[in-house]
Design an enzyme around this catalytic site. Structure first.
Site, PDB file in Angstrom:
ATOM      1  N   CYS A  14      -8.427  34.809 -71.152  1.00 38.95           N
ATOM      2  CA  CYS A  14      -7.639  33.820 -71.906  1.00 38.95           C
ATOM      3  C   CYS A  14      -7.289  32.627 -71.025  1.00 38.95           C
ATOM      4  CB  CYS A  14      -6.359  34.466 -72.434  1.00 38.95           C
ATOM      5  SG  CYS A  14      -6.628  35.825 -73.578  1.00 38.95           S
ATOM      6  N   ASP A 411       5.715  16.690 -33.753  1.00 40.25           N
ATOM      7  CA  ASP A 411       6.421  15.454 -33.448  1.00 40.25           C
ATOM      8  C   ASP A 411       7.548  15.799 -32.469  1.00 40.25           C
ATOM      9  OD1 ASP A 411       7.467  12.746 -33.793  1.00 40.25           O
ATOM     10  OD2 ASP A 411       9.068  13.730 -34.923  1.00 40.25           O
TER      11      ASP A 411
END
Length: 725
Positions: A14, A411
């Site tokens: 389905c 970072d």
């Protein structure tokens, strides 16, 4: 991503049909159906009505999902069919018990019962079987409808198998309980599956229940309790010890410790002071807080987490591709196999009853549901476990890809370091005096708004230093400050400025170079044309960063520090954090380029928190944002670490790897179950005495889906914080 509620789906076939229909709509860029949430996620420019029409033309119902945050009473992940399934199951079991007693006890064993003839008993048993078929009529309605639409699904297999069994019972007067038994067993499996699927949503449901229902607003001298929905940005609210914070806000009065475990997974309460932020659903543990509301309703951190989890459940992991393709053709292939099995056995000279038994067994043992559930249940549980730990995976793809990374780019500012400069060294010169140096520095730097000046002033306040009035104040951009205190010339700044004002000794220059080599910013201060001292300021490494880096490397990943700072500062921070490779002096625009180059060599994750990190986060294979970072960085990332701890990078990788491992196990089980089960059901091993009757086949089909869901629930027991996985 827009979301739609889908009704009428029964299995992976389905969902595959819905996806295929919606993907053909002009303007749809990507779509994914979740069997767990019965929802459809769509990206693109197609209108809601066009998408709904496509779903309805495929034979299913659709409606646009609400944008409002989910509420506990209407949890979007609870199964609305569960109550009806339970009722169907109870009635089926009662009737089946009677049918079984009549068919096997009275007709076959001669047990006592109704004083009726065999024919009457057979009619009663068949009538009760019809009742069971009517109770479970949904299989037939959906199955026939799907055949008419040329889109057969699991209901089609059940309908064909039980109808054939019932027809054969009427024809021969034997196996009266077969159809009822098959339907009852399959309904049992559906009920257990629905219960198990409901458990996969526990994490989201628990988050929804965390939201407080009321808030205490302060209106002058009055305290007013109102529903939390009525709180507006700017309202002032109070939180007593033990109460949950109703909305996101900023503390204006009071000091307390707030337990943020519900959002970050961190069990240790966090101290809150005026100016600090607080989040909805966290708990005030001690002091009395007065706060100003900043984000309410669907804008709160809690609502955003719920939305992210809900959206993640509506996406699909790339690993599900093979199962989706198989599910799309599974049912037609099974029907063809069943027909071939019946014909083959009949041609081979078998009795019609034997050939029909094999064909029915093939129909009812086949399970497309296991294929359809293999990936989404693991994704749902995995994202739920992550949310409980403060790890937010925005999509199923992010959950899968995080475990594949081999290079982690960090970072520096705000990620490896605290992102706020602090005073690390205070050295007075020639017995000038430490207190006098702090007073001099405090007086001068209080005239500046530079971050380094703020660090000096903050430290001076902690040391109870006092300021004096500065006259003739002059700011020297990029160098420092010149002025006079009590008529005496004073200045503070870098080496260039101080050398222009006083005679510097070689010892002072050497001390400055030593401090600078440690990654610190050196500030010199002079009084009456003589050096007064040196104050060093640095952005300190976050507590536990070195252990976190070691943990990441233990998982087989390389770690790189990427920063715009100078080489010396970057190397000093990297050495303290245990990072070997450093890329320094990087302009914000270059971060994206460097991450792209690294991604071309290996799967790369970028971890950052600032606005200038956003392009690199998008460019990386996996973007990981620190939760305390900017909204821009968080929006650009694939994974958000709510606790802002680098420890969670390794935890996210472990959770991803564990989730993918469970998905692979589920897919293996789903495929191998059908690959082995269908040939056995077809009677290919009957020569060895290995034969399945339809009832046993139905029981196996039920267990296959339940096993897949239960296996996914094992993710709740995975320890993602251990050093090795």
């Amino acid at each position: 991503m827009r979301k739609y509620n889908i009704t009428g789906m029964g299995c992976a076939a389905c969902s595959a049909r819905v996806e295929k229909a919606v993907s053909k709509v002009p303007g749809v860029e990507r779509c994914a159906v979740s069997l767990i949430t019965n929802s459809l996620g769509v990206e693109g420019t197609a209108s809601d009505q066009e998408i709904i029409n496509a779903v309805e033309e495929a034979g299913y119902g659709a409606s646009a999902a609400s944008d409002e945050p989910a509420q506990a009473e209407d949890d979007p992940l609870s199964d609305p069919e569960l109550g009806r399934l339970k009722t169907r199951l109870k009635l089926s079991i009662v009737l089946l018990a009677v049918i079984t007693y009549i068919a096997m006890g009275q007709l076959m064993m001669g047990w006592p019962g109704l004083p009726l003839g065999d024919n009457a008993l057979k009619i009663i048993a068949l009538a009760l079987t019809v009742a069971v078929m009517i109770i479970n009529g949904k299989f037939y309605v959906n199955g026939i409808r799907s055949i008419v639409r040329l889109a057969p699904n699991m209901d089609t297999l059940v309908a064909l198998g039980t109808a054939a069994a019932f027809g054969y019972s009427i024809w021969t007067g034997m196996f009266l309980e077969s159809a009822a038994m098959i339907l009852t067993l399959i309904t049992t499996g559906k009920y257990l599956e629905a219960r198990s699927k409901g458990r996969t949503a526990d994490a989201l449901r628990n988050l929804i229940l965390l939201a407080p229902e009321t808030a205490t607003l302060i209106d002058g001298e009055r305290r007013i309790t109102v529903p939390v929905e009525q709180v507006k940005p700017g309202d002032i609210f109070a939180v007593k010890p033990g109460e949950k914070i109703p909305v996101d806000g900023i503390v204006t009065e009071g000091v307390s410790a707030v337990n943020e475990a519900a959002l970050t997974g961190e069990s240790i309460p966090v101290d809150k002071f005026p100016g600090d932020t607080v989040s909805a659903a966290t708990t005030n543990t001690s002091g009395y807080l007065v706060c100003e509301a900043t984000r309410v309703g669907e804008d709160t951190t809690l609502s955003q987490i719920i939305r992210l989890m809900d959206e993640a459940a509506s996406t699909k992991a790339p690993i599900a591709g093979l199962a989706d393709k198989a599910a799309g053709v599974f049912v037609p292939v099974v029907i063809a196999i069943a027909v071939a099995v019946f014909a083959g056995w009949m041609i081979g000279g078998a009795e019609a009853s034997e050939a029909l038994n094999f064909a029915i067994s093939v129909l009812v043992i086949s399970c497309p549901c296991a294929l359809g559930l293999a990936t989404p249940v693991a994704v749902m549980v995995g994202t739920g476990v992550g949310a409980g730990r403060g790890l937010l995976f925005k999509t199923a793809e992010a959950l899968e890809e995080t475990g594949k990374i081999s290079t982690v780019v960090l970072d520096k500012t705000g990620t490896v370091t605290e992102g706020k400069p602090v005073v690390t060294d205070v050295v007075d010169w020639d017995s000038f005096g430490r207190d006098k140096l702090l007073r001099l520095a405090f007086s001068l730097e209080s005239m500046s708004e530079h971050p380094l000046a703020e660090a000096v002033c903050e430290y001076a306040k902690e040391e109870h230093a006092r300021t004096k009035k500065v006259s003739d104040f002059t700011a020297m951009p990029g160098n420092g400050i010149i002025g006079s205190i009590d008529g005496v010339p004073a200045c503070g700044g870098n080496l260039e400025l101080i050398e222009s004002q006083v005679d510097m000794s070689d010892e002072a220059r050497e001390l400055g170079r030593t401090l600078a080599s440690e990654g610190k910013t050196v500030m010199y201060f002079a009084w009456d044309e003589e050096l007064a001292g040196i104050i060093a300021v640095a952005d300190r490494i976050k507590l536990g960063t070195a252990d976190a880096v070691e943990d990441i490397r233990s998982l087989g990943m390389d770690v790189i520090l990427l920063t715009g700072d100078n080489e010396g500062t970057a190397q000093a921070a990297a050495a303290e954090a245990g990072i070997d490779r450093v890329i320094a002096n990087v302009m914000p625009d270059d971060k994206e380029r460097i991450v792209a180059e690294l991604s071309s060599e290996s799967r790369t994750a970028m971890v950052g928190d600032g606005i200038n990190d956003a392009p690199a986060l998008v460019r990386a294979d996996v973007g990981i944002a620190i939760g305390s970072g900017t909204d821009v960085a968080i929006d650009a990332a694939d994974v958000v670490l709510m606790s802002s701890s680098l420890d969670d990078v390794a935890a996210a990788v472990r959770l991803s790897r564990a989730s993918v491992r469970i998905i692979k196990q589920n897919l293996f089980w789903a495929f191998i179950y059908n690959i082995i089960g269908i040939p056995i059901a077809a009677g290919l091993f009957s020569w060895a005495g290995l034969v399945l009757n339809p009832m046993i086949a139905a029981a196996c089909m039920c267990l296959s889906s339940v096993c897949v869901v239960t296996n996914a629930l094992r993710l709740n027991t995975v320890n993602i914080d251990k050093k090795k996985v």
